[in-house]
Design an enzyme around this catalytic site. Structure first.
Site, mmCIF file in Angstrom:
data_model
loop_
_atom_site.group_PDB
_atom_site.id
_atom_site.type_symbol
_atom_site.label_atom_id
_atom_site.label_comp_id
_atom_site.label_asym_id
_atom_site.label_seq_id
_atom_site.Cartn_x
_atom_site.Cartn_y
_atom_site.Cartn_z
ATOM 1 N N LYS B 178 2.964 14.117 66.945
ATOM 2 C CA LYS B 178 3.625 12.867 67.301
ATOM 3 C C LYS B 178 5.030 12.898 66.703
ATOM 4 C CE LYS B 178 4.576 9.704 65.252
ATOM 5 N NZ LYS B 178 5.717 9.175 64.393
ATOM 6 N N THR B 189 10.633 14.100 61.595
ATOM 7 C CA THR B 189 9.705 12.984 61.438
ATOM 8 C C THR B 189 8.595 13.160 62.376
ATOM 9 O OG1 THR B 189 11.341 11.393 61.139
ATOM 10 C CG2 THR B 189 9.203 10.584 61.719
ATOM 11 N N GLU B 275 13.497 9.777 71.534
ATOM 12 C CA GLU B 275 13.714 8.369 71.886
ATOM 13 C C GLU B 275 14.855 8.231 72.893
ATOM 14 O OE1 GLU B 275 12.026 6.049 67.977
ATOM 15 O OE2 GLU B 275 14.053 6.847 67.916
#
Lengths: 403, 403
Positions: B178, B189, B275
């Site tokens: 993820k 991250t 994103e």
């Protein structure tokens, strides 16, 4: 500031400077070619980008200013004359030659700066055709027109001028700068020009400039990108008639303070006009193990895209701030970290300060201007940088700015 | 890949693994707590964030995995359990204790990972209430549910599984990960979990993991931010029944190739789900004076906000690319630089290649996926990173993601 006061007029506020701007249609139909001239040869100092790819005019200025003397500067926007090879170098030299001839000054005293798109050659025919008109238009109130002509994505022009007394003589310092994107410490993407009618010793002028730049232009960041064209030039023509300023002169510190003040004001104007910026943020780290550590931390915070976007959203997201400090390379002990937004403590000893309501923090973040202060409680190192948020508009501007 | 083939099933594709997910309402009403269990204690290896601020579960996993053995992993999204002080540490330990008891396995064989917002304590009552349900739901096809439960701002789940033969036995490797923002080399991250039923020696498993991560997860960047929670864990339970794999075993290279393949596939999925990302970009620098120089240059390009926004605008703005190389710290000689977009040369010897029409370059940039290759022509150093553009959506997502 004591005896230093603000005056109008930008780079032509000091005695003996003239400026002008014309529309040379280098890229857009708007004023894009400016000239700044001292009536007499001036002591000169300069600082330049640390990027290893340097535009031709940067190399030209760096060479010439080393002599500590210059008289005039030709500046264009719309074309950076960077990555243009031998042709770009020849073009920069030819711009200097043509301008020096038109002004009837010595060729080595002529400096040239460019800003705009990388990789496109200068439209020399248009520049050449515009120079006589530019010289004809030079005047004592031309600072304003020049400051507008050097703009690229800037939304407002940036000018300042200060006045103070040295040996009973009135001395002035004027300045203008441009820059809105590609802004990062170590001489951000920007051009800045300072003038003074003070008499200053050549080495001293350089020293005053370096100190002031380190406390101003080298402490701002918009997007962390360093350009190929950053240049700051400072001319001191001595026409105020004061005894020559240098360390030891009773007014030396006053002069340095004035140079710092004007540089910091101009630098903060750059940040406030950062591409798409909606907030001006002062990032301050104290209690670091060293000043170098504090610098690493301020830069990491100010350049973190996640931190900058949270500011845009008026979100006091201290988790992103402490995360950035964590990867900055600075020494940090989580349980000692305090974080404040203006006076309000958000984090105490590495954890959320339960006594500060989130709504109060949000109120701070909704302001146009605030300070983020991180105290690492490890030593005496400090650093401050000035930056802005990263907005939707930044992306739009830079996705659209054509090659 | 030869004899390695893709199969379905993610982390539960290899023999002897079960997984499950439940909705513990840690932050949102959606599945947010996952468990992955090996039927027998497994050889384990891990890699962790280099951020100096590290979440409690990162510290817990780092300590426990050092023994080279583990059996189960509990993972939650919605809360990072970072910057939560002694309470956060106690919560991570308690999660491990509760899960180990519910599974009836040895406490030190239980690992815990968290992802989500920094600075908020774990809602332990809800986690505690959810664990029995989670354990009851464990099943051999639970990889899919687990992959979905670990998502935060991810828009899609990320799973892979591969199969190959070792000593006549069928061996599988499964993986899930993820991560969508705060992604940067050095363990972005992200959380990633790998399982295999191969028998692998403990030191060898670590070595295979480290090599694969250095060629995959450590070569991706979305926004240059490094998180407090990055973790990758690899379990090898030996249930395939092969002779123990380690360097020297005839199938060792095949195994390493499979690990690298699955890591690279998962890493590229992370970037593609960056994103707001609209383009997947491979940045390749060759001809650098050293590999270290090539790395500096690929990172500077891939993290430059100006470069990323130009990609969003489908603008082949090579000026921003060469500018980034210039400030990267890598050795560069402007007149030697070539830049290609896919096979098309945009820059030749530091200047625009006049033979390549701009419209052809734009065609490349309008693709969802392309390569930017910079040849410095100075030596044999090379590096490749995988990244994405920075869109208006990125800003919107991160301005809205609440503290």
């Amino acid at each position: 500031m004591g005896s230093i006061k603000a005056v109008r007029g930008g780079v032509t506020a000091p005695q003996g400077y003239r400026a002008a701007a014309v529309e040379a249609r280098i890229k857009h139909p708007r004023p894009d070619l400016a000239m700044l001239v001292s009536d007499v040869p001036a002591v000169a100092a300069g600082m330049f980008t640390t990027n290893r790819i340097q535009a031709a005019p940067v190399r030209l200025c760096r060479d010439r200013v080393r002599r500590g003397r210059a008289q005039a500067i030709l500046v264009n926007s719309g074309c950076a004359n960077a990555c243009t090879g031998t042709r770009g170098w020849a073009d920069a030299c030819r711009m200097a030659t043509m301008a020096a001839r038109a002004l009837d000054i010595r060729e080595p005293d002529m400096l040239v700066c460019s800003t705009g798109t990388i990789g496109i050659p200068m439209p020399m025919d248009r520049v050449e055709a515009a120079i006589p008109k530019l010289v004809a238009g030079l005047n004592r109130k031309g600072g304003d027109a020049a400051a507008k002509a050097i703009m690229t994505t800037d939304t407002v022009d940036k000018q300042e001028a200060l006045e103070f007394r040295v040996n009973g003589k009135t001395v002035r310092i004027g300045g203008m700068c441009k820059g809105a994107g590609m802004i990062e410490p170590n001489m951000a993407t920007m051009l800045a020009f300072l003038t003074t009618d003070a008499a200053v010793a050549p080495g001293a002028l350089k020293q005053a400039l370096r100190d002031a730049v380190n406390r101003s232009f080298n402490r701002i960041t918009v997007d962390g990108d360093q350009s190929t064209n950053d240049t700051i030039l400072f001319l001191a023509n001595g026409m105020a008639g004061n005894r020559v300023l240098k360390p030891g002169h009773p007014a030396w510190r006053l002069f340095c303070e004035a140079v710092q003040t004007i540089c910091l004001r101009l630098a903060c104007r750059l940040v406030k006009d950062g591409e798409g910026a909606t907030r001006f943020v002062t990032v301050c780290v104290k209690g670091a193990a060293s000043d170098a550590d504090a610098q690493k931390a301020t830069r990491a915070i100010a350049n973190s895209l996640l931190v900058k976007t949270s500011w845009f959203g008026a979100d006091p997201n201290w988790g992103r701030v402490i995360d950035a400090v964590g990867y900055s390379g600075a020494r940090v002990e989580e349980s000692k970290v305090d974080i404040r937004y203006d006076r309000l403590r958000a984090v105490r000893s590495g954890q959320k300060d339960a006594r500060t309501p989130l709504s109060d923090l949000e109120k701070v973040l909704r302001q146009q201007s605030f300070t983020v202060e991180v105290d690492l409680h490890l030593g005496r190192g400090t650093d401050t940088v000035y930056t802005c948020d990263c907005s939707v508009e930044y992306i739009k501007i830079n996705a659209a700015y054509m090659t």
